[in-house]
Write a protein that holds these residues in place. Structure first.
Motif, PDB file in Angstrom:
ATOM      1  N   LYS C  36      -1.727  -6.837  16.236  1.00  0.00           N
ATOM      2  CA  LYS C  36      -1.244  -5.078  17.027  1.00  0.00           C
ATOM      3  C   LYS C  36       0.267  -5.056  15.503  1.00  0.00           C
ATOM      4  O   LYS C  36       0.158  -4.430  15.370  1.00  0.00           O
ATOM      5  N   GLN C  37       1.180  -5.714  15.431  1.00  0.00           N
ATOM      6  CA  GLN C  37       2.500  -5.754  15.625  1.00  0.00           C
ATOM      7  C   GLN C  37       2.805  -5.237  14.131  1.00  0.00           C
ATOM      8  O   GLN C  37       3.141  -4.755  13.660  1.00  0.00           O
ATOM      9  N   ASP C  38       1.475  -5.975  13.862  1.00  0.00           N
ATOM     10  CA  ASP C  38       1.645  -6.670  11.835  1.00  0.00           C
ATOM     11  C   ASP C  38       1.611  -4.328  10.813  1.00  0.00           C
ATOM     12  O   ASP C  38       2.710  -4.346  10.236  1.00  0.00           O
ATOM     13  N   HIS C  39       0.883  -4.064  11.611  1.00  0.00           N
ATOM     14  CA  HIS C  39       0.179  -2.932   9.921  1.00  0.00           C
ATOM     15  C   HIS C  39       1.743  -2.219  10.314  1.00  0.00           C
ATOM     16  O   HIS C  39       1.765  -1.146  10.017  1.00  0.00           O
ATOM     17  N   THR C 190      13.538 -15.440  27.006  1.00  0.00           N
ATOM     18  CA  THR C 190      13.804 -13.944  25.830  1.00  0.00           C
ATOM     19  C   THR C 190      11.812 -13.961  25.909  1.00  0.00           C
ATOM     20  O   THR C 190      11.498 -14.964  26.099  1.00  0.00           O
ATOM     21  N   ARG C 191      11.884 -12.500  25.581  1.00  0.00           N
ATOM     22  CA  ARG C 191      10.381 -12.320  25.537  1.00  0.00           C
ATOM     23  C   ARG C 191      10.362 -11.851  23.680  1.00  0.00           C
ATOM     24  O   ARG C 191      10.656 -11.727  23.714  1.00  0.00           O
ATOM     25  N   LEU C 192       8.444 -11.888  23.831  1.00  0.00           N
ATOM     26  CA  LEU C 192       8.140 -11.663  22.586  1.00  0.00           C
ATOM     27  C   LEU C 192       6.610 -10.676  22.795  1.00  0.00           C
ATOM     28  O   LEU C 192       6.166 -12.047  23.835  1.00  0.00           O
ATOM     29  N   ARG C 193       6.305  -9.941  22.796  1.00  0.00           N
ATOM     30  CA  ARG C 193       4.983  -9.762  23.005  1.00  0.00           C
ATOM     31  C   ARG C 193       3.794  -9.240  21.663  1.00  0.00           C
ATOM     32  O   ARG C 193       4.646  -8.589  20.289  1.00  0.00           O
ATOM     33  N   VAL C 194       2.941  -9.851  21.587  1.00  0.00           N
ATOM     34  CA  VAL C 194       2.103  -9.655  20.254  1.00  0.00           C
ATOM     35  C   VAL C 194       0.584  -9.328  21.084  1.00  0.00           C
ATOM     36  O   VAL C 194       0.360  -9.749  21.944  1.00  0.00           O
ATOM     37  N   THR C 195      -0.635  -8.997  20.235  1.00  0.00           N
ATOM     38  CA  THR C 195      -1.236  -8.806  20.056  1.00  0.00           C
ATOM     39  C   THR C 195      -1.942 -10.123  18.997  1.00  0.00           C
ATOM     40  O   THR C 195      -2.506  -8.969  18.137  1.00  0.00           O
ATOM     41  N   PRO C 196      -2.850 -10.559  19.130  1.00  0.00           N
ATOM     42  CA  PRO C 196      -3.920 -11.465  18.002  1.00  0.00           C
ATOM     43  C   PRO C 196      -4.432 -10.742  17.347  1.00  0.00           C
ATOM     44  O   PRO C 196      -5.109 -10.284  18.454  1.00  0.00           O
ATOM     45  N   THR C 197      -4.702 -10.511  16.286  1.00  0.00           N
ATOM     46  CA  THR C 197      -6.459  -9.501  15.741  1.00  0.00           C
ATOM     47  C   THR C 197      -6.839 -10.450  14.946  1.00  0.00           C
ATOM     48  O   THR C 197      -7.674  -9.340  13.988  1.00  0.00           O
ATOM     49  N   LYS C 198      -6.910 -11.403  14.590  1.00  0.00           N
ATOM     50  CA  LYS C 198      -7.755 -11.975  13.697  1.00  0.00           C
ATOM     51  C   LYS C 198      -7.388 -13.820  13.795  1.00  0.00           C
ATOM     52  O   LYS C 198      -6.501 -13.888  14.312  1.00  0.00           O
TER      53      LYS C 198
END
Lengths: 209, 638, 348
Positions: C36-39, C190-198
């Protein structure tokens, strides 16, 4: 490096020229003396070196909120306070020496410079003695590293200052300097004042706060 | 022979090298014995580390950098200045300590170009390895060493000192001074450089290979590396001390030794540029010295600045290294760029035959860059894990610093407008600089935007950006400056056709080498890798081929410089019809620059005003101010 | 008369900018679009390209136009241009316009940043451990136990929070297809947030120089359907999953199957081939020793020790602490058995 022909030409031309004169007198475009300005700029650089060490101090003590000093260690505030007094009084004596040479008082110059030198040496001696008996090593913790780093950096500056003072002493006892020519006392003196002021800051932040 | 060993020079330096190693051996032995360490007398690592510090210092004493001061401090009569150390009579004088700023300038330029070629060769080796995925020529250890030494040499021993070298030659002439303010300090700061360079190149001989942590030497990687790392740590100290001393010298020279009539706003912009650069150096460089002190203390004496491992209980801070490092290293990119801005201002004005457009704004934007340059360091740390709020102010200041840079670019463009453009080699490099640097500046603004930076930091996009600003930016201005002042420095003309060939080859192959790196970076190729995914193979092969051709184009330059210096036609005093003072004396300049200090009566760029002059060789009393003299900011006469 | 060149240039500049923008947008810049972060990031980049190309074209057009129109012609050798010293209005203009433009770009970037770093309820937490030169992914489970894997498995459309740390030097956790990265720093998380969509497999890369194995410090992120992810997690959690030789309930593999599993682990999950050359598997890594050479004639037990405790014995010419000591935890017992069987077979 292959300038042989070109520079030989220039050299030959110039050689004849400097038979009758050396470099032209440079125009003085500022009231500040070059040596004084140079020393002030050098001190700015030095302040920044201390600034970087204080950045390390800031990150470890304030940003990471690590205990200060590290658990189970203690800093000898009283001895260091005594040492501070020694160093501060040496600022007075170096000022006395400078005022002396400005008025042509050679005794004040020699006595002031010599006292300053010995006060500085005493400071350094007490500092080294403190290291030996402090009870922790720089490898114990980051706090210890910062302590040795900051006071050691300052100690190195005291050492440089002592070298400058030694040079001034040698020249003073050999009869150099006069009311007209005393830049050689003034410039190392400024450096010595800087070393003193820096110590007050180091003492306040590392020992007292 | 004994006399040779006692007199300052290379024989004494050789003797002192041995003395330094003996000193290191004894010092380490005594200290380790005093602390009751086992095997006190045979710790090779410690002896090497102390030698790395002692040998350069002893060599400096040996070649005679300190002789005068030793006499002075011991109160003995100093040798009267007989000018024997002034000027170069033969090529051998360039290998001795010399206090003439013109000799030192040429020493600086030649030394740093030597290191450019060494660093360039290392880059060729890297590109050979990267031509195909997988490992072919070097091990990953050697590869890490290659890019680390490449970057360290080109930053600390090429770009920074070559600007100091050009300025050393030109600035005293430009401001009407017979020499720098502290000529002996000037010689000392030069001689520290080759020693720093030898340390860095010599690291390849260290057990465990050369330093391999990039030029950034991030802790705690750098504090756990083999001995080669310390060749960088200590080499940087010497390079840094050298640049601080030079900067101090420039500041004092520019402030106190300007010719009568040369107010700050009559100074050529190159002088302004070096003034602002020197401010940056004096304030920022101590930070890199300190960051490397920390590494040295951690690595050699067991300090714990960066020991943050959970469970170790040492309370060290890893991010502190990056803050201290970038507080120098971001201003350092302006240290590597502002003198180039100065060179371009000189060349564009002279070669367009027009006054520089918006002189005052040009000077103010330099100062604005100096101030803003200290407020942007953490934009190198957007993905470092630091407190996330710091990113926002850093993004804004980083974007804003593009404004003064933009002012400079637009002013140069306006200077071109309606001029009479002489498209010779210096001008071609200046125009090439304008295009490539604009490109690098734009990618810089993109990188300021945090979300995009998060994706591309530590990728080839960064490699492309840094080469667009340091190669397409700094190196192009250096080439422009070297061609522009070549007649003044050597007294001979370079070959114009070879110069143009050099420009076009460099310009084309530069873009072919570095432009594709933007694409593979965004596509996901990390930097500093010896091996990479198959999908990047085609692009990398193309980049490697272009980079070899780029390397070949440098040989044209080398040939042109060497042959023209020996055999080129004699240059006139003022082949470019420039107004600034350095062109008003012979080529090469006489030994003390001027018979009498000139008087400045007008601005430095009054082209197009009939009869305008910048300086005249008369005493101030005889000189009358020129009517067109002031640097007007009046509206255009259109 | 004087208007004329300006109009010409504006026309040339507009056309050139249009071509430049078209070209820049046509280039396939980004890797796969998998989160979701890509767009928002890709759009930001496109906007940056659209804004900057006209500026670059402006500079280029002025240079080329000046070179063409104002170049010195024969006979002009001693002529000068007009003495124009400046134009205050113009200077104010080109100070103010870029400043406004940059501040608005910053505001836009700030909005994008907030968007991609937004917190979600019910995030899947994955702990990422970095060590020279391998990644370990840990999935904390209820009851304090956790599942560890050398490769990253994620369910599609579920917000994920990575908690990243490092055991030695600074590394950087980067999945180019997710567009986000952050350093793994010793001493802090450290933290990182991602929502994979593919759905698919995407490379995990170390982006911060971490030593000689930096280039091969890679793994793979597998984005799966939530159901498949659940099955994978359950299989990993099951205590008997390939419980080695002692597993009574587990399906016993034949020697041949075990060797095949080992070879798959060597080139895939385990990532051994990235650092080690092994002719049979067709790998060419040079960070560690050539296994075909050094393992010749070694017993199965010795090989097993070499994998789980790599510092126990070091091949001459290589240093300690290069190979991660984590494979005993990250590989399943069955994978380990397979690897040992495979390596023993090929190095006979």
């Amino acid at each position: 490096m292959e300038a042989s022909a070109a520079s030989l030409h220039a050299g030959a031309g110039a050689h004849v020229e400097h038979e009758h004169h050396g470099p032209p007198e440079a125009h003085r475009s500022s009231r500040v003396e070059p040596q004084l300005l140079g020393m002030l700029l050098f001190i700015i650089s030095e302040v920044m070196v201390f600034g970087a060490f204080f950045t390390a101090y800031f990150f470890i003590r304030v940003v990471d909120a690590s205990p200060w000093p590290a658990h189970g260690t203690e800093l000898p505030k009283i001895i260091a306070g005594f040492n501070t007094a020694i160093l501060l009084s040496s600022s007075v004596t170096v000022h006395w020496a400078l005022e002396g040479v400005k008025r042509g008082n050679r005794f004040a110059l020699k006595a002031g410079m010599l006292t300053t030198f010995f006060l500085g040496a005493t400071f350094l001696f007490v500092q080294i003695n403190e290291y030996v008996h402090i009870g922790f090593a720089p490898s114990n913790s980051a706090q210890a590293s910062i302590f040795f780093g900051l006071t050691g950096l300052h100690g190195a500056h005291v050492f440089i200052g002592l070298c400058l003072l030694a040079f001034v002493n040698v020249r003073a006892f050999r009869g150099h300097f006069s009311p007209e020519q005393h830049r050689g006392v003034e410039v190392p003196g400024i450096y010595w004042h800087f070393v003193d002021v820096m110590w007050v800051i180091v003492y306040t932040t590392v020992y007292l706060l | 022979m004994l006399a040779k060993l006692r007199a300052p020079g290379w024989y004494r330096a050789g003797l002192f090298t041995l003395a330094a190693i003996a000193f290191a051996y004894v010092l380490v032995g005594i200290v380790r014995s005093a602390m009751h360490f086992p095997n006190a007398w045979d710790d090779g690592d410690a002896i090497t580390i102390v030698s790395l510090i002692a040998v350069p210092l002893f060599v400096l004493v040996g070649i005679g950098c300190f002789d005068y001061w030793f006499y002075w401090v011991s109160g003995r009569p100093t040798r009267p200045e007989d000018h024997s150390a002034h000027g170069a009579q033969s090529w051998k004088d360039y290998f001795r300590v010399n206090t003439d700023h013109k000799v030192i300038g040429i020493q600086y330029v030649c030394t740093s170009f030597f290191f450019l070629f060494v660093g360039g060769l290392l880059a060729m080796l890297m590109r050979a390895e990267l031509a195909q995925p997988g490992m072919q020529f070097v091990s990953s250890e050697q590869f890490n060493g290659l890019f680390s030494v490449h970057a360290a040499l080109l930053i600390f021993l090429f770009v920074i000192p070559v600007f100091a070298g050009l300025a050393n030659f030109v600035i005293p002439l430009m401001i009407g001074a017979p020499d720098m303010a502290f000529p002996r300090l000037n010689a000392l700061s030069f001689w520290m450089l080759p020693l720093a360079g030898l340390l860095m190149v010599g690291s390849f001989l260290a057990p465990g290979g050369s330093f391999a942590t990039g030029w950034t030497a991030y802790a705690p990687l750098s504090t756990t590396m083999p001995l080669g790392q310390l060749f960088f740590t200590i080499g940087v100290q010497f390079a840094g001390a050298s640049s601080i001393a030079t900067a101090l010298n420039f500041l004092v020279t520019i402030i106190t030794m300007r010719a009568p009539g040369m107010s700050f706003f009559r100074m050529p912009l190159l002088v302004w540029a070096n003034f602002s650069t020197s401010l940056l150096v004096v304030i920022a460089t101590p930070f890199i010295a300190a960051s490397q002190f920390f590494v040295l203390l951690d690595r050699a004496l067991g300090f714990q600045f960066f020991n943050a491992f959970v469970g170790a209980g040492k309370d060290g801070s890893v991010l502190m290294y990056q803050h201290v490092f970038w507080f120098y290293s971001h201003p350092a990119v302006y240290i590597m760029m502002l003198p180039g801005f100065g060179i371009i201002s000189e060349i564009i004005s002279v070669k367009s035959r027009k006054p520089i457009f918006g002189y005052r704004m040009m000077a103010f934007s330099l100062i604005a860059i100096v101030i803003l340059g200290f407020t942007v360091w953490a934009h190198h740390m957007f993905v470092s894990g630091m407190q996330s709020w710091i990113r926002i102010p850093m993004m804004i200041t980083t974007a804003i610093i593009a404004v003064p840079t933009g002012i400079k670019i637009f002013s140069w463009l306006a200077t071109l407008w309606r001029g009479v453009l002489h498209l010779d080699t210096p001008m071609l490099f200046a125009l090439g600089f304008l295009t490539t640097f604009t490109c690098g500046g734009i990618s810089g603004v993109m990188l300021a935007m945090i979300p995009f930076d998060i994706h591309v930091s530590d990728t080839y996009f960064i490699v492309a950006h840094i080469h667009y600003v340091l190669f397409g930016g700094s190196l192009f201005t250096i080439f422009a400056g070297v061609y522009y002042w070549f007649p003044k420095m050597t007294g001979r003309m370079y070959d114009e056709r070879l110069g143009k060939l050099h420009f076009w080859a460099t310009f084309v192959f530069f873009n072919l080498t570095f432009a594709p790196m933007h694409v593979i970076g965004v596509q996901g190729m990390p930097r500093r890798v010896a091996d990479y995914a198959q999908q990047f193979a085609g692009m990398n092969l193309a980049i490697s081929i272009a980079s070899f051709l780029l390397g070949l184009s440098m040989l044209v330059f080398l040939y042109n410089m060497v042959v023209s210096w020996r055999l080129g036609p004699r240059a006139a005093a003022n082949p470019w019809r420039a107004l600034t003072l350095e062109w008003q004396v012979s080529s090469p300049p006489p030994i003390f620059n001027f018979d009498a200090v000139p008087t400045v009566v007008g601005g430095p760029y009054e082209y197009g005003i009939p009869g305008a002059v910048h300086g005249i060789f008369q005493s101030p009393a005889e000189a009358k101010p020129m009517p067109a003299g002031s640097v007007a900011t009046s509206p255009t006469t259109e | 008369m004087r208007r004329h060149p300006i109009i010409q240039m504006v026309a040339i500049g507009a056309i050139a900018s249009a071509i430049g923008i078209a070209l820049a947008l046509w280039i396939n810049w980004f890797p796969a679009d998998a989160a979701k972060q890509d767009h928002p990031i890709d759009t930001l980049y496109d906007v940056l390209l659209i804004v900057s190309i006209p500026i670059f074209v402006l500079v280029l057009t002025v240079i080329l136009y000046s070179v063409w129109t104002f170049r010195m012609r024969p006979g002009q050798e001693n002529e000068d241009g007009p003495p124009i010293h400046g134009n205050t209005r113009l200077e104010v203009f080109w100070t103010a316009i870029p400043a406004i433009l940059l501040v608005s770009l910053c505001s836009y970037a700030y909005a994008v940043l907030n968007d991609i770093e937004k917190k979600h309820d019910h995030e899947l937490v994955v702990k990422v451990h970095a060590i020279q030169f391998a990644w370990t992914f840990e999935y904390p489970q209820a009851g304090g136990r956790s599942v560890v894997s050398p490769q990253l498995y994620l369910p599609k459309d579920k917000p994920v929070r990575f908690d990243i740390d490092s055991a030695d030097v600074i590394h950087d956790f980067w999945v180019p297809a997710f567009r986000v990265k952050i350093d793994a720093v010793p001493g802090i998380t450290t933290r990182l947030r991602v929502t994979p969509t593919k759905l698919g497999a995407f490379p995990v890369v170390c982006a911060e120089l971490c030593g000689l194995g930096h280039a091969v410090m890679r793994s793979t992120a597998h984005v799966m359907t939530p159901a498949a992810f659940g099955r994978w997690l359950a299989q990993k959690q099951a205590p008997a999953a390939g419980g080695g030789g002692a597993g009574g309930g587990a399906r016993q593999l034949t020697q041949q199957q075990l060797v095949a599993l080992g070879r798959a682990t060597f080139t895939g999950d385990g990532g051994c081939g990235a650092c080690h050359t092994l002719a049979e598997a067709g790998t060419t890594g040079t960070t560690g020793p050539d296994l075909g050479r050094v393992l010749r004639g070694q017993s199965e037990n010795a090989i097993r020790t070499d994998i789980v405790d790599p510092n126990a014995r070091i091949t001459p010419g290589y240093s300690a602490n290069i190979m991660p000591p984590t494979f005993g935890q990250t590989l399943s017992a069955q994978q380990l058995d397979g690897l040992v069987a495979y390596l023993a077979t090929v190095s006979k």
